[in-house]
Design a protein around this motif. Structure first.
Motif, short mmCIF file in Angstrom:
data_model
loop_
_atom_site.label_atom_id
_atom_site.label_comp_id
_atom_site.label_asym_id
_atom_site.label_seq_id
_atom_site.Cartn_x
_atom_site.Cartn_y
_atom_site.Cartn_z
N ARG A 18 0.87 -1.18 0.00
CA ARG A 18 0.00 0.00 0.00
C ARG A 18 0.90 1.23 0.00
O ARG A 18 2.04 1.16 0.47
CB ARG A 18 -0.85 0.01 1.28
CG ARG A 18 -2.06 -0.86 1.27
CD ARG A 18 -3.04 -0.37 2.34
NE ARG A 18 -2.41 -0.16 3.62
CZ ARG A 18 -2.41 -1.02 4.62
NH1 ARG A 18 -3.03 -2.15 4.49
NH2 ARG A 18 -1.80 -0.76 5.77
N HIS A 61 -7.71 6.20 -8.76
CA HIS A 61 -7.17 5.01 -8.11
C HIS A 61 -6.57 5.44 -6.78
O HIS A 61 -5.67 6.27 -6.76
CB HIS A 61 -6.10 4.38 -9.01
CG HIS A 61 -5.75 2.97 -8.65
ND1 HIS A 61 -5.26 2.63 -7.42
CD2 HIS A 61 -5.83 1.82 -9.35
CE1 HIS A 61 -5.05 1.32 -7.40
NE2 HIS A 61 -5.39 0.81 -8.56
N GLN B 176 -8.74 -0.61 -10.56
CA GLN B 176 -9.38 -0.81 -9.25
C GLN B 176 -10.90 -0.68 -9.33
O GLN B 176 -11.51 0.23 -8.77
CB GLN B 176 -8.81 0.14 -8.21
CG GLN B 176 -9.21 -0.35 -6.82
CD GLN B 176 -8.21 -0.02 -5.75
OE1 GLN B 176 -8.11 1.09 -5.33
NE2 GLN B 176 -7.45 -1.01 -5.32
N SER B 178 -12.91 -2.97 -8.08
CA SER B 178 -13.49 -3.39 -6.80
C SER B 178 -12.57 -2.95 -5.68
O SER B 178 -11.35 -3.01 -5.80
CB SER B 178 -13.69 -4.90 -6.78
OG SER B 178 -12.49 -5.55 -7.09
N VAL B 179 -13.18 -2.51 -4.60
CA VAL B 179 -12.43 -2.00 -3.46
C VAL B 179 -12.85 -2.76 -2.21
O VAL B 179 -14.03 -2.99 -1.99
CB VAL B 179 -12.72 -0.48 -3.27
CG1 VAL B 179 -11.92 0.07 -2.11
CG2 VAL B 179 -12.40 0.28 -4.54
#
Lengths: 158, 253
Positions: A18, A61, B176, B178-179
């Motif tokens: 992340r 994003h 992205q 789906s989260v």
């Protein structure tokens, strides 16, 4: 792309990081010091949708964001999976391993530090054809030297 | 003796899972509830509630040529109404996703009618009449064929099936779609081609590692069932390989 042979290490985590984990890891590496060049690798997160019927539309994003490393802002364009470092000498490697272990101590996946040659040592024929004879040899093989925004320079303490 | 399909070789758990998914008489386990409207939103082919656009007039209204095959084959609902042909495409992570492209094509061919599947290494697309597509998609999404984290509904930009998983266990998706939320539920925030949705579509929690390893149809030498351990599967594949190679030389036996 320097003449001298500097040691290089590659930090590979078992999962993609992340942005906040990447930020934490990079800051810890910067604290260790002794880094000449660093490249962050991973699959690209494009600004706009690259293919398909929605091509060209913006691609919001959450992982494409600006992180703070040392005293500089770094725009992440990839999901961080691998970090390649070129070091001043081999004495920094144990400290880097320690830093990586420290960051990943609480994670439920591992991260490996490998030593080897990970950056190009000379331009290839294709590099010459694409970028010409005057391409910046410092970043050739790490990123596209024709990109307008150059590398981020994080000032050391020396 | 009546013909009884075997669906596939192998003695391993993976082979057994593959046979189970392919066998239309075996009911697939239902894992989650996805409404019809949610499916229409994820597919992104038409607005929810809108009429089905048509490619030709309904079969009942048009003159059909005198064809023996048309007399044998009953048209599907979508074909009867003259719907457009639309698609759904999946990408399945190599890290123990419950299904994978070849398997999808096999099982769809056994279970569904009037479909045109396309199999690629990292993705599998199935095309059919829109009305039928929504019905089949419901089955593909609601049952054990889908894991919220390791299966992606991706119409374009599918890259990610062979990459490492993200820190939170989701398969990499550069768009992205789906989260994974704070509450552990995966929501689609974009439709399958990457256009943002007006509202997020929840498709439930990712399945746990233990369940995935027990239900996967993917052989994996790191942490899963290695392909080489299934001697019967190897023997079958080698037999097919040997026969098709020999046939290339037109053996006279």
């Amino acid at each position: 792309m320097t003449e001298a042979i500097y040691p290089q290490v590659r930090i590979v985590s078992a999962r993609f990081l992340r942005p906040d984990t990447a930020e934490q890891l990079l800051n810890r590496l910067v604290q260790v010091g002794g880094i000449l060049r660093m490249s962050i690798n991973g699959p690209s997160i494009p600004e706009t949708v690259p293919y398909g019927p929605a091509r060209g539309q913006p691609n919001p994003h959450p992982d494409r964001k600006v992180i703070r490393v040392g005293d500089q802002d770094v725009q992440l364009r990839v999901q961080v999976g691998t970090i390649i470092l070129e070091l001043e000498d081999e004495s920094y490697i144990p400290a880097i391993c320690e830093a990586v272990d420290e960051v990943f101590a609480e994670k439920d996946f591992s991260c490996a530090v490998q030593q080897g040659r990970y950056m190009k040592t000379r331009p290839t024929m294709s590099d010459y054809a694409k970028y010409g004879p005057d391409a910046d040899r410092e970043i050739l093989g790490l990123v596209d030297p024709r990109r307008k925004d150059g590398p981020v320079i994080i000032q050391g303490t020396k | 003796m009546a013909y009884k399909p075997q669906y596939g070789p192998g003695t391993s758990k993976v082979a057994e899972n593959r046979r189970k998914q392919m066998n239309p008489s075996q009911k697939l386990e239902k894992m989650r509830d996805v409404t019809d409207e949610d499916i229409v939103l994820i597919l992104g082919h038409r607005a929810p509630g809108a009429a089905y656009p048509t490619a030709h007039p309904p079969l009942a209204e048009q003159q059909e040529p005198d064809c023996p095959i048309r007399k044998i084959v009953t048209p599907t609902d979508g074909a009867k109404a003259g719907d457009r042909v639309r698609y759904i495409q999946f990408a399945d992570s190599m890290f123990f996703a419950p299904c994978h492209p070849y398997q999808r094509t096999y099982l769809e061919s056994y279970r569904f009618r009037g479909i045109d599947p396309g199999t690629l290494s990292g993705r599998q697309i199935v095309e059919c009449r829109e009305r039928d597509l929504e019905k089949y998609s419901k089955e593909l999404l609601e049952t054990e064929l889908l894991d919220a984290a390791r299966t992606g509904i991706r119409g374009a930009t599918v890259h990610g099936h062979s990459l490492r998983l993200a820190e939170n266990g989701m398969m990499f998706d550069m768009l992205q779609r789906s989260v994974l939320g704070e509450d552990g539920i995966v929501r689609y925030v974009k439709n399958q081609i990457g256009e943002p949705l007006d509202r997020a579509v929840a498709i439930g929690k990712p399945l746990d590692e233990k369940w995935l390893k027990a239900h996967t149809t993917i052989f994996h030498s790191l942490g899963g069932v290695p392909y080489r351990d299934d001697a019967e599967y190897i023997e079958y594949v080698q037999r097919i390989h040997s026969l098709r190679t020999k046939y290339g030389f037109m053996p006279k036996e």
